[in-house]
Motif scaffolding. Structure first.
Motif, mmCIF file in Angstrom:
data_model
loop_
_atom_site.group_PDB
_atom_site.id
_atom_site.type_symbol
_atom_site.label_atom_id
_atom_site.label_comp_id
_atom_site.label_asym_id
_atom_site.label_seq_id
_atom_site.Cartn_x
_atom_site.Cartn_y
_atom_site.Cartn_z
ATOM 1 N N ARG A 53 0.823 -1.214 0.000
ATOM 2 C CA ARG A 53 0.000 0.000 0.000
ATOM 3 C C ARG A 53 0.856 1.262 0.000
ATOM 4 N NH1 ARG A 53 -4.153 -0.402 4.823
ATOM 5 N NH2 ARG A 53 -2.211 -0.886 5.913
ATOM 6 N N ARG A 54 2.070 1.163 0.552
ATOM 7 C CA ARG A 54 2.944 2.328 0.580
ATOM 8 C C ARG A 54 3.351 2.766 -0.825
ATOM 9 N NH1 ARG A 54 6.216 4.875 4.117
ATOM 10 N NH2 ARG A 54 8.107 5.837 3.280
ATOM 11 N N HIS A 55 3.455 1.790 -1.731
ATOM 12 C CA HIS A 55 3.958 2.086 -3.067
ATOM 13 C C HIS A 55 2.855 2.350 -4.089
ATOM 14 C CE1 HIS A 55 7.666 0.643 -1.314
ATOM 15 N NE2 HIS A 55 7.128 -0.558 -1.105
ATOM 16 N N LEU A 56 1.645 1.865 -3.829
ATOM 17 C CA LEU A 56 0.583 1.957 -4.835
ATOM 18 C C LEU A 56 0.241 3.403 -5.223
ATOM 19 C CD1 LEU A 56 -1.456 0.608 -6.662
ATOM 20 C CD2 LEU A 56 -3.048 0.502 -4.730
ATOM 21 N N PRO A 57 0.040 4.322 -4.258
ATOM 22 C CA PRO A 57 -0.301 5.697 -4.673
ATOM 23 C C PRO A 57 0.753 6.338 -5.568
ATOM 24 C CG PRO A 57 -0.810 5.384 -2.353
ATOM 25 C CD PRO A 57 -0.047 4.175 -2.781
ATOM 26 N N LEU A 293 -7.330 8.846 -7.763
ATOM 27 C CA LEU A 293 -7.342 7.551 -7.095
ATOM 28 C C LEU A 293 -6.135 7.397 -6.174
ATOM 29 C CD1 LEU A 293 -8.618 4.771 -6.768
ATOM 30 C CD2 LEU A 293 -7.350 4.012 -8.780
ATOM 31 N N GLY A 294 -4.947 7.761 -6.685
ATOM 32 C CA GLY A 294 -3.746 7.658 -5.862
ATOM 33 C C GLY A 294 -3.805 8.561 -4.650
ATOM 34 N N GLY A 295 -4.269 9.815 -4.865
ATOM 35 C CA GLY A 295 -4.375 10.739 -3.749
ATOM 36 C C GLY A 295 -5.396 10.273 -2.720
ATOM 37 N N GLY A 296 -6.525 9.741 -3.205
ATOM 38 C CA GLY A 296 -7.559 9.255 -2.294
ATOM 39 C C GLY A 296 -7.080 8.086 -1.452
ATOM 40 N N LEU A 297 -6.374 7.145 -2.069
ATOM 41 C CA LEU A 297 -5.848 6.007 -1.323
ATOM 42 C C LEU A 297 -4.809 6.450 -0.296
ATOM 43 C CD1 LEU A 297 -5.467 3.372 -4.189
ATOM 44 C CD2 LEU A 297 -7.208 3.422 -2.400
ATOM 45 N N SER A 298 -3.960 7.409 -0.683
ATOM 46 C CA SER A 298 -2.939 7.892 0.240
ATOM 47 C C SER A 298 -3.567 8.588 1.447
ATOM 48 C CB SER A 298 -1.986 8.852 -0.492
ATOM 49 O OG SER A 298 -0.929 9.245 0.360
ATOM 50 N N LEU A 299 -4.602 9.385 1.224
ATOM 51 C CA LEU A 299 -5.299 10.049 2.329
ATOM 52 C C LEU A 299 -5.974 9.037 3.250
ATOM 53 C CD1 LEU A 299 -6.924 13.134 0.549
ATOM 54 C CD2 LEU A 299 -5.171 13.189 2.332
ATOM 55 N N ARG A 300 -6.578 8.023 2.644
ATOM 56 C CA ARG A 300 -7.286 7.024 3.437
ATOM 57 C C ARG A 300 -6.333 6.189 4.290
ATOM 58 N NH1 ARG A 300 -12.065 4.242 3.631
ATOM 59 N NH2 ARG A 300 -11.941 2.012 4.120
ATOM 60 N N TRP A 301 -5.186 5.802 3.685
ATOM 61 C CA TRP A 301 -4.274 4.910 4.393
ATOM 62 C C TRP A 301 -3.267 5.647 5.279
ATOM 63 C CZ3 TRP A 301 -3.148 1.854 -0.736
ATOM 64 C CH2 TRP A 301 -4.223 0.985 -0.996
ATOM 65 N N PHE A 302 -2.803 6.815 4.815
ATOM 66 C CA PHE A 302 -1.678 7.486 5.496
ATOM 67 C C PHE A 302 -1.985 8.898 5.971
ATOM 68 C CE2 PHE A 302 0.103 4.772 2.003
ATOM 69 C CZ PHE A 302 0.421 3.688 2.801
ATOM 70 N N ARG A 303 -3.218 9.378 5.663
ATOM 71 C CA ARG A 303 -3.633 10.730 6.059
ATOM 72 C C ARG A 303 -2.759 11.820 5.456
ATOM 73 N NH1 ARG A 303 -6.850 7.560 7.402
ATOM 74 N NH2 ARG A 303 -8.044 7.435 9.347
ATOM 75 N N ARG A 304 -2.276 11.560 4.255
ATOM 76 C CA ARG A 304 -1.512 12.571 3.532
ATOM 77 C C ARG A 304 -1.624 12.310 2.043
ATOM 78 N NH1 ARG A 304 2.775 9.014 5.097
ATOM 79 N NH2 ARG A 304 3.928 8.258 3.269
ATOM 80 N N LEU A 305 -1.315 13.359 1.229
ATOM 81 C CA LEU A 305 -1.336 13.219 -0.226
ATOM 82 C C LEU A 305 -0.008 12.671 -0.721
ATOM 83 C CD1 LEU A 305 -3.138 16.442 -1.472
ATOM 84 C CD2 LEU A 305 -3.907 14.084 -1.782
ATOM 85 N N LEU A 306 -0.014 11.449 -1.253
ATOM 86 C CA LEU A 306 1.148 10.838 -1.883
ATOM 87 C C LEU A 306 2.430 10.947 -1.054
ATOM 88 C CD1 LEU A 306 0.621 11.951 -5.580
ATOM 89 C CD2 LEU A 306 -0.169 9.880 -4.489
#
Length: 306
Positions: A53-57, A293-306
Protein backbone atom coordinates in the motif's frame (compact mmCIF):
# COMPACT_ATOMS: atom_id res chain seq x y z
CA UNK A 1 -2.17 5.22 -32.93
CA UNK A 2 -0.08 8.21 -33.95
CA UNK A 3 0.97 11.50 -32.34
CA UNK A 4 0.90 15.05 -33.72
CA UNK A 5 3.94 16.01 -31.58
CA UNK A 6 5.82 12.71 -31.13
CA UNK A 7 9.02 14.42 -29.95
CA UNK A 8 7.29 15.20 -26.66
CA UNK A 9 7.18 11.48 -25.93
CA UNK A 10 10.86 11.76 -25.05
CA UNK A 11 9.57 12.95 -21.69
CA UNK A 12 8.52 9.35 -20.97
CA UNK A 13 12.19 8.67 -20.39
CA UNK A 14 11.82 10.51 -17.07
CA UNK A 15 9.50 7.84 -15.69
CA UNK A 16 12.17 5.10 -15.30
CA UNK A 17 14.55 7.67 -13.78
CA UNK A 18 11.92 8.67 -11.23
CA UNK A 19 11.29 5.01 -10.44
CA UNK A 20 15.02 4.41 -9.85
CA UNK A 21 15.21 7.51 -7.66
CA UNK A 22 12.24 6.27 -5.62
CA UNK A 23 13.81 2.83 -5.10
CA UNK A 24 17.11 4.39 -3.98
CA UNK A 25 15.26 6.72 -1.59
CA UNK A 26 13.37 3.80 -0.08
CA UNK A 27 16.61 1.87 0.44
CA UNK A 28 18.23 4.82 2.19
CA UNK A 29 15.14 5.19 4.39
CA UNK A 30 15.29 1.53 5.38
CA UNK A 31 19.01 1.77 6.14
CA UNK A 32 18.44 4.88 8.26
CA UNK A 33 15.62 3.18 10.15
CA UNK A 34 17.77 0.10 10.76
CA UNK A 35 20.61 2.24 12.11
CA UNK A 36 18.26 4.16 14.44
CA UNK A 37 16.76 1.16 16.23
CA UNK A 38 17.31 -2.55 16.59
CA UNK A 39 14.92 -4.88 14.71
CA UNK A 40 13.19 -5.91 17.95
CA UNK A 41 12.51 -2.29 18.89
CA UNK A 42 11.30 -1.46 15.35
CA UNK A 43 8.82 -4.34 15.44
CA UNK A 44 7.35 -3.22 18.74
CA UNK A 45 7.21 0.43 17.62
CA UNK A 46 5.63 -0.28 14.23
CA UNK A 47 3.87 -3.63 14.59
CA UNK A 48 2.37 -3.69 11.08
CA UNK A 49 4.10 -2.50 7.90
CA UNK A 50 1.95 -0.87 5.16
CA UNK A 51 3.59 -3.20 2.61
CA UNK A 52 2.44 -2.74 -1.00
CA UNK A 53 0.00 0.00 0.00
CA UNK A 54 2.94 2.33 0.58
CA UNK A 55 3.96 2.09 -3.07
CA UNK A 56 0.58 1.96 -4.84
CA UNK A 57 -0.30 5.70 -4.67
CA UNK A 58 3.09 6.69 -6.07
CA UNK A 59 2.78 4.01 -8.74
CA UNK A 60 -0.56 5.46 -9.81
CA UNK A 61 1.00 8.92 -9.85
CA UNK A 62 3.72 7.60 -12.15
CA UNK A 63 1.14 6.18 -14.54
CA UNK A 64 -0.73 9.48 -14.45
CA UNK A 65 2.48 11.33 -15.32
CA UNK A 66 3.05 9.03 -18.30
CA UNK A 67 -0.54 9.61 -19.48
CA UNK A 68 -0.11 13.39 -19.20
CA UNK A 69 3.10 13.29 -21.24
CA UNK A 70 1.33 11.22 -23.89
CA UNK A 71 -1.55 13.72 -23.86
CA UNK A 72 0.90 16.58 -24.51
CA UNK A 73 2.03 14.71 -27.64
CA UNK A 74 -1.59 14.91 -28.92
CA UNK A 75 -2.39 11.26 -29.69
CA UNK A 76 -4.63 10.33 -32.61
CA UNK A 77 -6.42 7.14 -33.62
CA UNK A 78 -7.88 6.14 -36.98
CA UNK A 79 -11.58 5.40 -36.84
CA UNK A 80 -14.15 4.42 -39.46
CA UNK A 81 -17.02 6.88 -39.57
CA UNK A 82 -20.11 6.95 -41.77
CA UNK A 83 -19.47 8.74 -45.07
CA UNK A 84 -22.96 10.22 -45.12
CA UNK A 85 -22.23 12.45 -48.13
CA UNK A 86 -20.63 9.68 -50.16
CA UNK A 87 -21.68 8.60 -53.63
CA UNK A 88 -21.56 4.97 -54.67
CA UNK A 89 -22.08 3.85 -58.25
CA UNK A 90 -23.27 0.30 -58.81
CA UNK A 91 -22.05 -0.83 -62.25
CA UNK A 92 -23.60 -4.12 -63.38
CA UNK A 93 -22.76 -6.22 -66.41
CA UNK A 94 -25.69 -7.38 -68.54
CA UNK A 95 -23.72 -8.76 -71.45
CA UNK A 96 -24.76 -12.01 -73.14
CA UNK A 97 -22.53 -14.11 -70.87
CA UNK A 98 -24.81 -13.25 -67.95
CA UNK A 99 -27.26 -15.82 -69.36
CA UNK A 100 -24.99 -18.60 -68.03
CA UNK A 101 -26.67 -20.77 -65.40
CA UNK A 102 -23.61 -21.85 -63.40
CA UNK A 103 -24.91 -19.48 -60.72
CA UNK A 104 -28.49 -20.55 -60.16
CA UNK A 105 -30.96 -19.62 -61.51
CA UNK A 106 -28.70 -17.52 -63.77
CA UNK A 107 -25.87 -15.07 -63.33
CA UNK A 108 -28.12 -12.16 -64.19
CA UNK A 109 -30.89 -13.17 -61.77
CA UNK A 110 -28.34 -13.67 -58.99
CA UNK A 111 -26.81 -10.29 -59.75
CA UNK A 112 -30.21 -8.57 -59.55
CA UNK A 113 -31.01 -10.24 -56.23
CA UNK A 114 -27.63 -9.31 -54.78
CA UNK A 115 -28.07 -5.75 -56.02
CA UNK A 116 -31.21 -5.56 -53.87
CA UNK A 117 -29.17 -6.71 -50.90
CA UNK A 118 -26.54 -4.08 -51.58
CA UNK A 119 -29.09 -1.27 -51.78
CA UNK A 120 -30.59 -2.45 -48.50
CA UNK A 121 -27.21 -2.44 -46.74
CA UNK A 122 -26.04 1.03 -47.78
CA UNK A 123 -26.93 3.77 -45.23
CA UNK A 124 -29.96 5.85 -46.24
CA UNK A 125 -28.09 9.15 -46.62
CA UNK A 126 -25.54 7.73 -49.04
CA UNK A 127 -26.36 8.49 -52.67
CA UNK A 128 -26.34 5.52 -55.04
CA UNK A 129 -26.17 5.73 -58.82
CA UNK A 130 -26.65 3.01 -61.40
CA UNK A 131 -24.70 2.08 -64.53
CA UNK A 132 -25.43 -0.96 -66.69
CA UNK A 133 -23.25 -2.16 -69.51
CA UNK A 134 -22.85 -4.71 -72.25
CA UNK A 135 -20.98 -3.59 -75.42
CA UNK A 136 -21.82 -0.03 -74.37
CA UNK A 137 -22.25 1.65 -70.99
CA UNK A 138 -25.42 3.43 -69.93
CA UNK A 139 -26.02 5.61 -66.88
CA UNK A 140 -29.54 4.59 -65.86
CA UNK A 141 -29.84 6.38 -62.52
CA UNK A 142 -28.12 9.51 -61.25
CA UNK A 143 -26.90 9.30 -57.63
CA UNK A 144 -29.87 9.55 -55.31
CA UNK A 145 -31.01 8.49 -51.87
CA UNK A 146 -34.22 7.09 -53.38
CA UNK A 147 -33.50 3.38 -53.51
CA UNK A 148 -36.68 2.45 -55.38
CA UNK A 149 -35.71 4.77 -58.21
CA UNK A 150 -32.38 2.99 -58.60
CA UNK A 151 -34.05 -0.42 -58.47
CA UNK A 152 -36.57 0.41 -61.18
CA UNK A 153 -33.91 1.91 -63.46
CA UNK A 154 -31.56 -1.04 -63.08
CA UNK A 155 -34.28 -3.64 -63.60
CA UNK A 156 -35.60 -1.97 -66.76
CA UNK A 157 -32.19 -2.04 -68.42
CA UNK A 158 -31.01 -5.50 -67.38
CA UNK A 159 -31.63 -7.65 -70.44
CA UNK A 160 -28.63 -9.87 -71.29
CA UNK A 161 -27.11 -9.24 -74.71
CA UNK A 162 -23.93 -8.17 -76.50
CA UNK A 163 -20.32 -7.94 -75.42
CA UNK A 164 -18.58 -6.32 -72.45
CA UNK A 165 -17.39 -2.68 -72.26
CA UNK A 166 -15.90 -2.67 -68.77
CA UNK A 167 -13.68 0.37 -69.35
CA UNK A 168 -16.55 2.48 -70.64
CA UNK A 169 -18.65 1.48 -67.61
CA UNK A 170 -15.89 2.58 -65.25
CA UNK A 171 -15.40 5.86 -67.10
CA UNK A 172 -19.15 6.58 -66.92
CA UNK A 173 -19.17 5.76 -63.21
CA UNK A 174 -16.20 8.04 -62.53
CA UNK A 175 -17.82 10.96 -64.29
CA UNK A 176 -20.97 10.42 -62.26
CA UNK A 177 -19.04 10.56 -58.98
CA UNK A 178 -16.90 13.54 -60.02
CA UNK A 179 -20.06 15.52 -60.76
CA UNK A 180 -21.18 15.03 -57.15
CA UNK A 181 -17.98 16.55 -55.75
CA UNK A 182 -18.09 14.18 -52.78
CA UNK A 183 -16.24 11.05 -51.61
CA UNK A 184 -17.15 8.08 -53.74
CA UNK A 185 -16.62 4.47 -54.68
CA UNK A 186 -17.57 2.12 -57.50
CA UNK A 187 -18.92 -1.39 -57.12
CA UNK A 188 -18.32 -3.29 -60.37
CA UNK A 189 -19.95 -6.62 -61.02
CA UNK A 190 -18.91 -8.42 -64.18
CA UNK A 191 -18.35 -11.94 -65.40
CA UNK A 192 -16.45 -11.59 -68.64
CA UNK A 193 -13.34 -10.18 -70.26
CA UNK A 194 -13.66 -6.69 -71.73
CA UNK A 195 -14.33 -6.98 -75.46
CA UNK A 196 -15.43 -3.45 -76.37
CA UNK A 197 -14.51 0.14 -75.62
CA UNK A 198 -11.71 1.50 -73.48
CA UNK A 199 -9.05 -0.42 -71.60
CA UNK A 200 -10.27 -0.58 -67.98
CA UNK A 201 -6.83 -0.60 -66.33
CA UNK A 202 -5.82 3.02 -67.14
CA UNK A 203 -9.24 4.13 -65.92
CA UNK A 204 -8.61 2.24 -62.66
CA UNK A 205 -5.39 4.24 -62.37
CA UNK A 206 -7.34 7.46 -62.80
CA UNK A 207 -9.75 6.30 -60.11
CA UNK A 208 -6.81 5.79 -57.75
CA UNK A 209 -5.59 9.33 -58.47
CA UNK A 210 -9.06 10.64 -57.64
CA UNK A 211 -9.20 8.46 -54.51
CA UNK A 212 -12.24 6.59 -55.78
CA UNK A 213 -11.72 2.89 -55.01
CA UNK A 214 -13.28 0.26 -57.25
CA UNK A 215 -14.63 -2.89 -55.63
CA UNK A 216 -14.93 -5.69 -58.17
CA UNK A 217 -17.01 -8.84 -57.99
CA UNK A 218 -16.22 -11.66 -60.43
CA UNK A 219 -19.38 -13.69 -60.89
CA UNK A 220 -19.42 -17.22 -62.22
CA UNK A 221 -17.29 -20.35 -62.38
CA UNK A 222 -14.46 -21.39 -64.66
CA UNK A 223 -16.73 -24.06 -66.16
CA UNK A 224 -19.60 -21.66 -66.92
CA UNK A 225 -21.21 -22.05 -70.34
CA UNK A 226 -24.02 -20.48 -72.34
CA UNK A 227 -27.07 -22.43 -73.49
CA UNK A 228 -25.33 -22.95 -76.86
CA UNK A 229 -22.33 -24.51 -75.14
CA UNK A 230 -19.88 -21.57 -75.43
CA UNK A 231 -17.55 -21.28 -72.43
CA UNK A 232 -17.85 -18.00 -70.48
CA UNK A 233 -15.45 -18.11 -67.52
CA UNK A 234 -15.20 -14.93 -65.41
CA UNK A 235 -12.15 -12.74 -65.98
CA UNK A 236 -10.99 -12.90 -62.37
CA UNK A 237 -7.43 -11.71 -63.08
CA UNK A 238 -8.39 -8.46 -64.81
CA UNK A 239 -11.04 -7.62 -62.24
CA UNK A 240 -8.48 -8.16 -59.48
CA UNK A 241 -6.03 -5.83 -61.27
CA UNK A 242 -8.73 -3.17 -61.57
CA UNK A 243 -9.43 -3.35 -57.84
CA UNK A 244 -5.76 -3.33 -56.86
CA UNK A 245 -4.82 -0.47 -59.17
CA UNK A 246 -7.70 1.70 -57.90
CA UNK A 247 -7.10 1.01 -54.22
CA UNK A 248 -10.23 -1.11 -53.86
CA UNK A 249 -10.77 -4.80 -53.22
CA UNK A 250 -11.58 -7.80 -55.40
CA UNK A 251 -14.14 -10.49 -54.63
CA UNK A 252 -15.24 -13.66 -56.35
CA UNK A 253 -18.66 -15.28 -56.08
CA UNK A 254 -19.66 -18.51 -57.75
CA UNK A 255 -22.91 -18.90 -55.82
CA UNK A 256 -25.83 -16.55 -55.31
CA UNK A 257 -25.48 -16.77 -51.52
CA UNK A 258 -21.82 -15.77 -51.75
CA UNK A 259 -22.71 -12.79 -53.92
CA UNK A 260 -25.25 -11.56 -51.38
CA UNK A 261 -22.65 -11.88 -48.60
CA UNK A 262 -20.16 -9.87 -50.65
CA UNK A 263 -22.70 -7.12 -51.21
CA UNK A 264 -23.59 -7.02 -47.53
CA UNK A 265 -19.91 -6.51 -46.72
CA UNK A 266 -19.48 -3.89 -49.42
CA UNK A 267 -22.55 -2.06 -48.20
CA UNK A 268 -20.78 -1.33 -44.93
CA UNK A 269 -17.23 -0.90 -46.30
CA UNK A 270 -17.82 1.63 -49.06
CA UNK A 271 -20.17 3.69 -46.93
CA UNK A 272 -17.49 4.52 -44.35
CA UNK A 273 -14.32 6.55 -44.41
CA UNK A 274 -11.29 6.65 -42.16
CA UNK A 275 -10.67 9.75 -40.09
CA UNK A 276 -7.99 10.76 -37.61
CA UNK A 277 -9.51 11.53 -34.23
CA UNK A 278 -7.50 13.26 -31.53
CA UNK A 279 -7.82 11.48 -28.17
CA UNK A 280 -5.85 13.92 -26.01
CA UNK A 281 -8.80 14.42 -23.70
CA UNK A 282 -9.04 10.68 -23.06
CA UNK A 283 -5.39 10.54 -21.96
CA UNK A 284 -5.72 13.67 -19.85
CA UNK A 285 -8.92 12.37 -18.27
CA UNK A 286 -7.28 9.03 -17.52
CA UNK A 287 -4.36 10.84 -15.88
CA UNK A 288 -6.74 12.87 -13.72
CA UNK A 289 -8.56 9.72 -12.60
CA UNK A 290 -5.27 8.02 -11.70
CA UNK A 291 -4.12 11.06 -9.70
CA UNK A 292 -7.43 11.26 -7.83
CA UNK A 293 -7.34 7.55 -7.09
CA UNK A 294 -3.75 7.66 -5.86
CA UNK A 295 -4.38 10.74 -3.75
CA UNK A 296 -7.56 9.26 -2.29
CA UNK A 297 -5.85 6.01 -1.32
CA UNK A 298 -2.94 7.89 0.24
CA UNK A 299 -5.30 10.05 2.33
CA UNK A 300 -7.29 7.02 3.44
CA UNK A 301 -4.27 4.91 4.39
CA UNK A 302 -1.68 7.49 5.50
CA UNK A 303 -3.63 10.73 6.06
CA UNK A 304 -1.51 12.57 3.53
CA UNK A 305 -1.34 13.22 -0.23
CA UNK A 306 1.15 10.84 -1.88
Amino acid sequence: MSFQSPWLLAGLGLIPLLAVAYVLTERRRHRAAAAFASPRVAISAVPRSPGWRRHLPLGLAGLATAALIAALARPEVTVAVPAEQATIVLAMDHSGSMMATDVAPSRLAAAKEAGETFLDEVPERVRVGGVVFNHRAQAVSSPTTERDEVRRAMDAAMTPSGGTATGDALATSLEMIKAQKAPGAIVLLSDGQATHGRDPLPIAGEAQRLRIPIYTVALGTASGTLPNGDAVPPDVATLAQIAERSGGQAFTADQASQLSEVYEQLGSEVATKEEQREVTSAFAGGAAILLLLGGGLSLRWFRRLL
